[in-house]
Write an enzyme that holds these catalytic residues in place. Structure first.
Site, mmCIF file in Angstrom:
data_model
loop_
_atom_site.group_PDB
_atom_site.id
_atom_site.type_symbol
_atom_site.label_atom_id
_atom_site.label_comp_id
_atom_site.label_asym_id
_atom_site.label_seq_id
_atom_site.Cartn_x
_atom_site.Cartn_y
_atom_site.Cartn_z
ATOM 1 N N SER A 562 -3.349 -4.466 0.949
ATOM 2 C CA SER A 562 -2.438 -3.330 0.798
ATOM 3 C C SER A 562 -3.083 -2.294 -0.139
ATOM 4 O O SER A 562 -4.170 -1.816 0.157
ATOM 5 C CB SER A 562 -1.082 -3.806 0.294
ATOM 6 O OG SER A 562 -0.103 -2.805 0.445
ATOM 7 N N ASP A 644 1.953 -4.348 11.592
ATOM 8 C CA ASP A 644 2.079 -3.791 10.242
ATOM 9 C C ASP A 644 2.382 -2.308 10.368
ATOM 10 O O ASP A 644 1.505 -1.516 10.686
ATOM 11 C CB ASP A 644 0.783 -4.009 9.463
ATOM 12 C CG ASP A 644 0.883 -3.554 8.014
ATOM 13 O OD1 ASP A 644 1.937 -2.991 7.638
ATOM 14 O OD2 ASP A 644 -0.078 -3.769 7.259
ATOM 15 N N HIS A 676 2.467 -7.026 7.636
ATOM 16 C CA HIS A 676 1.681 -6.750 6.429
ATOM 17 C C HIS A 676 1.226 -8.051 5.771
ATOM 18 O O HIS A 676 0.339 -8.049 4.931
ATOM 19 C CB HIS A 676 2.543 -5.938 5.466
ATOM 20 C CG HIS A 676 1.767 -5.115 4.474
ATOM 21 N ND1 HIS A 676 0.781 -4.222 4.838
ATOM 22 C CD2 HIS A 676 1.846 -5.042 3.118
ATOM 23 C CE1 HIS A 676 0.290 -3.641 3.758
ATOM 24 N NE2 HIS A 676 0.906 -4.114 2.706
#
Length: 700
Positions: A562, A644, A676
C-alpha cells in the site's frame, strides 16, 4: 509466558514521563547490542505453513460474575482452503479450557446473560446455550438470516441489518426483461468500494419485536434513504447501540450520496425513538467521523469516538461523552497528544478504559469520568499497561482487573488478565503455546536513530534465531502502509516479521513520520508530503543500522504494501545503491492515474489533492514514483490484487511494464481474486513462496 518490559528497555534510551498530556524527555545512554544479546534456545524456524497452522483467537465475552471467559478459535484447513471457528470456555483465574460449540461453521457471541445463558449467532440465526449445564438450542429461524444483531436490554426488541435495493445500477434490476445481462450504469461516484461494485443495495438497520426467538415484522428505520448503516465497507454491530431503557437506539451513518459520499468522512450518530419513529442527529455540526457509540452501564452517559475534520480519515480520534439529561457534552481527550483506537466503560460508570498507540506499542489508558470533568474540560488520563506487547482489545472488567487481548511480533493474539494491583499481564488462553515452544525464538529490540531533520526516529529490529553479532546478515527494510498506520508489536499472518527473521533476515521496521503514537504533529506531518520526510526517515533508519558490523551491506532489500508499496517504488528511484532487491505489494506507482481510479476520494483529497490543482504539483511530480523511473536499476517484485479498488490494478501493471521496458529484472505476481489484502489461505502460501524465492534469487 515471560514478556520482557518494553518500557524498561525504552527507559534506557529515551525515557518519557507522561503527565497531563506533556512529555518530559530524559536521555539515558543505551547499552551496546552485544551486551544485551542472550543465547536463544534452539528450535525449528517458523515457516509459512506453520504460520497458517496457528489458531486465531478472538475474545467473545465474560460471564456476568467475570469468572469465565468465552473465546473463539479459528483454524485454517488446508485441504478445504477455509477456516473453521468454534467457541471455548476457560476460567479467568486459570485452568483447562472446554469446548462450548462444535458446529461446522463460525459462531460469534452476542451476549452473556446473568443466568449464564450465552446467545450466539450461527449460520445467520440466534442460538442459546448455558455456560454450565446447557445444550445447544436454536432460537430464531429468520428467513433472510440475521447480521449485526443487538437485542434490547429488556429483551423485547431486536436490531439487525440487511441490504435493501434502492438504486437500479445493475442491468438485471433496471431491465427486468434482461435477467442475463451484466451491466452497471452510474451517474455518480461511489460506483465501487474496496473490492465490490455498487449494485444499488444499501445496508440498513431493521428493528422488530422479539420474544423467545420469535421475530415480529421488521421495520427499516432508514426506509428509502440511499445511505449505509453499518458503514461500508467494514462497519458492523459496533455501529448500533440500545439506550438503557430500550425505548430508543442509536445507529451510525454517513448520510451523503454519490460523489459527495466519496469525498466525505462525516458520519453521524442518529437516535431513533421506537414509540414515535422519529430520528434525531446527535452529532449535527461535527463534520468528521463519529463512530462506536456506547452508553455507560447506568445509561446516563453516551460515549463515542470522534474526529474533527471532514475528509481526514486519520485525524486525531477523541472520546466524546454526552449527558442526555442536561445536553452537556465534553471531549475527554482534547488535550491529550494522542489518538484513540477503542474504548469501553467500567461497570461502575466512573471510568473509561481505552487503547491507543504509544511509542511503538498499543497500551491501555484510563480516564476518570466523574463530575469534575464537566468543569475542568479536561480529563485525568492515566497509562495502565506498559510492556513489550500490544493490547489489541478490552474484553471486560472484573473486580480485580481487566480481561484483554494482547499480541507481540513473535506471538499471535491470546487473552490475558491485567491486575489493577500488580500491573501485570497473566495469560488466560494458551491456544498456540505448544506450537511456539517448538519454534526458534526471534529477538525483538527497539532502536533510536537521528532522522535527517535531527529528530529521534524509533524502529523495531527483529533478529534471526540464534543471532550472532560476529556474523553478517541480510536486512529487510519494512515500509508500513496507511500511510498513517502504526508499526507496533502486532502480529500479522502475512507480513510476519518473525517469519522473515526465521528465514535468516534482520528486519527493521521504522516508526517513520505519519505514524500515531509519537504525537499528533508527528502523525500529521506526512499529509501532502508522501515522498518527503517519511522517505528520508526510511533512509536514515537503514543507514544507521548498516553501520553495525553484522549487517551485510550488499544484501539489503526494501519491502512494503500500500503506502509501503508506494515507498518501495519511490525508493527505487532515490535509494542511490542502498538496496539490492525490492518488493512492492499493491503500491501506488503513478499518482495521477491512481487519483483518477481510487474510490475513497476523501483520503486522496486530504493526503494528495487533485492533480489539476497547481498547489498539489509536488505530489504529482517530485513525490510521484513514475517520475523517477529513469533511475530504476534494482530488481523488483510486484504483487497486485485484481479486486483492489483502493490501489487499482493499473498501478502494479504500469510499474511492472516500466521495469520490463527498462530492462530491470522484475516479476509480476497477479492475484485476480484478491483485494488490497490476500485472504485465501492457498493464495497466501503462493504469496509467501514468491516473496522468499525472490529474496533468495536477488540477495545472493
Amino acid at each position: 509466558m515471560l514478556r520482557l518490559s518494553y518500557i524498561g528497555a525504552l527507559l534506557l534510551i529515551n525515557n518519557m514521563v507522561i503527565a497531563q498530556g506533556k512529555e518530559v524527555p530524559q536521555k539515558i545512554e543505551r547499552p551496546k547490542l552485544e551486551d544485551r544479546v542472550r543465547t536463544l534456545p534452539k528450535g525449528s524456524p517458523l515457516t509459512p505453513e506453520k504460520l497458517w497452522e496457528l489458531g486465531r483467537v478472538s475474545a467473545e465475552g465474560l460471564s456476568a460474575d467475570g469468572t469465565q471467559l468465552i473465546y473463539g478459535v479459528s483454524n485454517y484447513q488446508f485441504a478445504a482452503n477455509k477456516s473453521e471457528k468454534n467457541l471455548y470456555v476457560v476460567p479467568v483465574r486459570g485452568g483447562a479450557a472446554t469446548p462450548f460449540t462444535q458446529g461446522a461453521g463460525a459462531e460469534s457471541v452476542l451476549s452473556v446473560e446473568e443466568n449464564g445463558d450465552v446467545l450466539y449467532l450461527y449460520k445467520g440465526q440466534i442460538w442459546q446455550k448455558n455456560l454450565n449445564n446447557g445444550t445447544d438450542k436454536q432460537l430464531t429461524d429468520y428467513a433472510d438470516g440475521l447480521e449485526n444483531v443487538k437485542i434490547s436490554p429488556d429483551g423485547k426488541h431486536i436490531l439487525f441489518s440487511k441490504a435493501v435495493l434502492l438504486k437500479k445500477y445493475h442491468s438485471p434490476d433496471k431491465y427486468a426483461d434482461l435477467p442475463k445481462s451484466d451491466v452497471y450504469i452510474f451517474d455518480n461516484l461511489d460506483y465501487r468500494h474496496w473490492d465490490t461494485w455498487n449494485n444499488g443495495r444499501f445496508n440498513h438497520p431493521f428493528v422488530a419485536t422479539y420474544e423467545h426467538g420469535k421475530i415480529g415484522e421488521a421495520k427499516d428505520i432508514m426506509a428509502d434513504e440511499p445511505y449505509y448503516s453499518p458503514q461500508m465497507p467494514f462497519g458492523g454491530a459496533e455501529d448500533f447501540t440500545w439506550a438503557k431503557d430500550s425505548q430508543s437506539l442509536i445507529y451510525v451513518a454517513k448520510k451523503k450520496f454519490g460523489t459527495e459520499y466519496a469525498q466525505s468522512t462525516n458520519t453521524d450518530l442518529y437516535q431513533y425513538d421506537l414509540a414515535t419513529g422519529q430520528t434525531v442527529n446527535l452529532t449535527e455540526g461535527m463534520p468528521g467521523y463519529d463512530t462506536n457509540p456506547q452508553y455507560s452501564p447506568d445509561g446516563k452517559l453516551l460515549g463515542w469516538l470522534s474526529m474533527k475534520t471532514d475528509g481526514y480519515e486519520a485525524d486525531k480520534n477523541d472520546i466524546i461523552i454526552y449527558e442526555p439529561a442536561s445536553k452537556r457534552q465534553v471531549n475527554l481527550t482534547q488535550f491529550w497528544d494522542g489518538t484513540v483506537n477503542s474504548f469501553t466503560w467500567s461497570k461502575d460508570n466512573s471510568t473509561i478504559y481505552f487503547t491507543a498507540p504509544t511509542k511503538g506499542t498499543v497500551q491501555v489508558f484510563s480516564i476518570d469520568v466523574r463530575k469534575g470533568v464537566w468543569n475542568k474540560m479536561a480529563a485525568k488520563i492515566k497509562p495502565l499497561t506498559a510492556g513489550e506487547f500490544d493490547i489489541t482489545g478490552i474484553v471486560g472488567e472484573t473486580k480485580e482487573g481487566l480481561v484483554l487481548t494482547s499480541t507481540t511480533m513473535t506471538h499471535a493474539p491470546e487473552v490475558y488478565f491485567f491486575g489493577f494491583k500488580n500491573k501485570e499481564l497473566r495469560q488466560i488462553t494458551t491456544v498456540n503455546d505448544a506450537a511456539y515452544s517448538e519454534l526458534a525464538e526471534t529477538k525483538v529490540e527497539g532502536r533510536f536513530t537521528k532522522a535527517s531533520d535531527g529528530l529521534d526516529l524509533f524502529s523495531w529490529v527483529i533478529y534471526p534465531p540464534n543471532f550472532d553479532p560476529a556474523k553478517k546478515y541480510p536486512v529487510l527494510l519494512f515500509c508500513q502502509g496507511g500511510p498513517q498506520s502504526a508499526t507496533t508489536l502486532s502480529y500479522s499472518f502475512r507480513w510476519n516479521f518473525q517469519l522473515m527473521a526465521s528465514q535468516g533476515y534482520i528486519v527493521i521496521a521504522p516508526n517513520r513520520r505519519g505514524m500515531p503514537g509519537w504525537g499528533v504533529k508527528w502523525n500529521e506531518q506526512i499529509s501532502k508530503d508522501w515522498g518527503g520526510q517519511s522517505i528520508q526517515d526510511y533512509l536514515s533508519a537503514i543507514d544507521d543500522l548498516s553501520k553495525e558490523s553484522y549487517v551485510d551491506k550488499n544484501r539489503i532489500a526494501a519491502v512494503g504494501a500500500s503506502y509501503g508499496g508506494y515507498s518501495v517504488f519511490m525508493l527505487a528511484g532515490v535509494h542511490e545503491g542502498r538496496f539490492k532487491s525490492l518488493i512492492s505489494h499493491c503500491g501506488l506507482f503513478d499518482m495521477t492515474s491512481w487519483y483518477g481510479t481510487t474510490e475513497e476520494l476523501f483520503f486522496a483529497n486530504h493526503d494528495i489533492g487533485a492533480y489539476w490543482d497547481p498547489a498539489n504539483a509536488k505530489s504529482y511530480d517530485a513525490f510521484n514514483p513514475i517520475k523517477h523511473v529513469d533511475k530504476w536499476n534494482t530488481p523488483i517484485l510486484i504483487f497486485q490484487g485484481g479486486k483492489d479498488y483502493r490501489v487499482p490494478i493499473g498501478q502494479g501493471l504500469e510499474a511492472f511494464q516500466a521495469a520490463q521496458l527498462k530492462g530491470v529484472k522484475s516479476r509480476l505476481v497477479y492475484l485476480p481474486e484478491e483485494n488490497h489484502w490476500v485472504l485465501s489461505g492457498h493464495n497466501a502460501q503462493v504469496w509467501q513462496r514468491e516473496f522468499f524465492n525472490w529474496l533468495a534469487e536477488t540477495l545472493k
